[in-house]
Enzyme design. Structure first.
Site, PDB file in Angstrom:
ATOM      1  N   HIS A 234       0.891  -1.157   0.000  1.00  9.23           N
ATOM      2  CA  HIS A 234       0.000   0.000   0.000  1.00  9.23           C
ATOM      3  C   HIS A 234       0.932   1.211   0.000  1.00  9.23           C
ATOM      4  CE1 HIS A 234      -3.773   2.133   1.923  1.00  9.23           C
ATOM      5  NE2 HIS A 234      -3.357   2.696   0.785  1.00  9.23           N
ATOM      6  N   LEU A 235       0.810   2.083  -0.979  1.00 11.04           N
ATOM      7  CA  LEU A 235       1.773   3.146  -1.221  1.00 11.04           C
ATOM      8  C   LEU A 235       2.086   3.942   0.044  1.00 11.04           C
ATOM      9  CD1 LEU A 235       3.538   4.731  -3.174  1.00 11.04           C
ATOM     10  CD2 LEU A 235       1.522   6.081  -3.796  1.00 11.04           C
ATOM     11  N   HIS A 236       3.358   4.018   0.387  1.00 10.53           N
ATOM     12  CA  HIS A 236       3.774   4.772   1.566  1.00 10.53           C
ATOM     13  C   HIS A 236       5.266   5.079   1.516  1.00 10.53           C
ATOM     14  CE1 HIS A 236       4.834   0.628   2.628  1.00 10.53           C
ATOM     15  NE2 HIS A 236       5.646   1.100   3.565  1.00 10.53           N
ATOM     16  N   PHE A 237       5.633   6.167   2.180  1.00 11.55           N
ATOM     17  CA  PHE A 237       7.015   6.533   2.459  1.00 11.55           C
ATOM     18  C   PHE A 237       7.204   6.472   3.970  1.00 11.55           C
ATOM     19  CE2 PHE A 237       5.864   8.498  -1.498  1.00 11.55           C
ATOM     20  CZ  PHE A 237       7.012   8.505  -2.285  1.00 11.55           C
TER      21      PHE A 237
END
Length: 430
Positions: A234-237
């Site tokens: 799940h898109l994350h930084f």
């Protein structure tokens, strides 16, 4: 198909209790970020100033309440007091390892305990989002510090109690309940869109704005692709504070080219992991476009990579890697595997998060170098990646035959990259 048994880092208190039952509907009682709990929900909102041109810190308008750093750390400390973290990261032993680069070692025995092993595919950088597995819509709203969005009127503003606009899918900053360092948070772009872990132009630009708004060179953001030790699709930084230089930030570089928009692209030298440095640009968007285009090229070519955003968003490291591939193929020594160190963006940058006391006590620059050398692409494969990226970027290589420092450059255009070897590029001190 390459798979490895990996123990994922617990980043949310709801992750460790997650039961994969296909994502049922209805009230869950968790006060989560899904339809069952979102109606009427409110969270703080930090609205940053989005600019077309790069501006100096002195030109930025302050928020009426606090700078981003004060907000982030204040909210993070609040979650500490509320007992939302799995351990006290400030109690973890940390030291700078003697040597030329100053690798940082941390003993963090709590980070890998009581986790649920999962099977993880490592030979595909791009994989579809799977709502039945843990994702950030399942975290409790108490773990989210604030929404992070561009201001609609160009002014920096803070709203302590702003409605969550489901239609626009806000970007949010949440705690990592298994922190590596003080202020360890997650930046989750457009959380409700349920984007898989893949960089795009918008998400990378958002991360650069966060680094710029924090205005602290010791606050860095990092990104791990699938196949490069991201364990949640799940898109994350990630981001945290560490008040010492990272070893990779001190490595010398060799300039490869000037890219459009004033961005300079260089190769990292005299460091165990081969990679690129992007810096400059007439605006954050210029820098973001060069980096995100390169990341998307790697993704499309199924090459795992890590990204480090440093120097308040003005310098970005792009690091293709192959450790997980070697691990799956049985090509990593048992000595390195026994350390249980997953060389993701922080480790590659020189912050070695160690899980065994014996490794911490015996930490040395040679040991760090030996581990990271296994992460790096071999030279021939790295040069193939250089060609792939620059073919995609359609860059022209700029050669400088007589550079004495970074401020005085007499640049000469040469043939396209396909006709020029990297040995002709100029060496520039970092």
């Amino acid at each position: 198909m390459l798979r490895i048994k990996r123990v994922p880092t617990v980043v949310s208190n709801y992750q460790k209790d997650e039961v994969e039952e296909g994502g049922g509907s209805g009230g869950c009682g968790r006060n989560c970020m899904r339809d069952c709990c979102l109606p009427g929900a409110k969270l703080p909102l930090y609205a940053f100033q989005k600019c077309d041109v790069k501006i100096e810190a002195s030109d930025k308008k302050e928020t009426p309440f606090a700078f981003l750093e004060s907000l982030l750390l204040g909210e993070w400390e609040d979650r500490v007091e509320r007992g939302l973290f799995r351990y006290d990261v400030t109690a973890c032993e940390t030291k700078v390892i003697p040597g030329d680069y100053g690798f940082i070692a941390q003993l963090n025995e709590g980070r890998h305990l009581k986790k649920r092993p999962t099977e993880f595919r490592v030979d595909k950088v791009l994989q579809p989002f799977d709502g039945s597995k843990f994702n950030f819509t399942k975290v409790g709203q108490e773990e989210i510090l604030f929404q992070f969005e561009s201001s609609k009127d160009g002014e920096v503003k803070f709203y302590p109690n702003a409605p969550i606009d489901v239609e626009s899918s806000p970007s949010v900053v949440a705690i990592n309940v298994s922190p590596i360092e003080y202020g360890h948070v997650l930046l989750i772009p457009r959380i409700l869109e349920c984007l898989p872990q893949r960089i795009d132009h918008e998400s990378l630009l958002l991360a650069l704005y966060m680094a710029s708004e924090a205005a602290n060179p010791y606050f860095r953001l990092g990104y791990n692709s699938l196949g490069a030790f991201a364990t949640i699709n799940h898109l994350h930084f990630q981001a945290y504070y560490l008040a010492v230089p990272f070893p990779i930030e001190k490595a010398p570089v060799k300039k490869i080219t000037d890219f459009s928009g004033g961005v300079v692209i260089s190769e990292i030298l005299k460091y165990p992991v081969r990679g690129f440095v992007f810096e400059g640009g007439y605006s954050l968007e210029d820098l973001s476009n060069a980096v995100s285009d390169s990341c998307m090229c790697l993704q499309d070519n199924n090459i795992p990579y890590n990204v480090l955003i440093s120097d308040c968003g003005t310098r970005v490291f792009l690091l293709p890697q192959c450790y997980a591939e070697k691990q799956a193929l049985g090509e990593v020594s048992s000595e390195l595997l026994d350390t249980q160190v997953n060389p993701a963006v922080w480790e590659i940058s020189g912050h070695m998060v160690l899980k065994r006391k014996q490794d911490y006590e015996g930490a040395s620059e040679d040991n760090a170098w030996r581990l990271l050398a296994e992460v790096s692409l071999p030279e021939e494969r790295f040069q193939d990646v250089v060609g792939i990226i620059f073919e995609a970027l359609s860059c022209a290589v700029i050669e400088n035959k007589s550079v004495h420092d970074e401020d005085e450059r007499d640049l000469e255009d040469v043939d396209a990259l396909a006709e020029v070897s990297l040995s002709e590029a100029v060496v520039v001190a970092a």
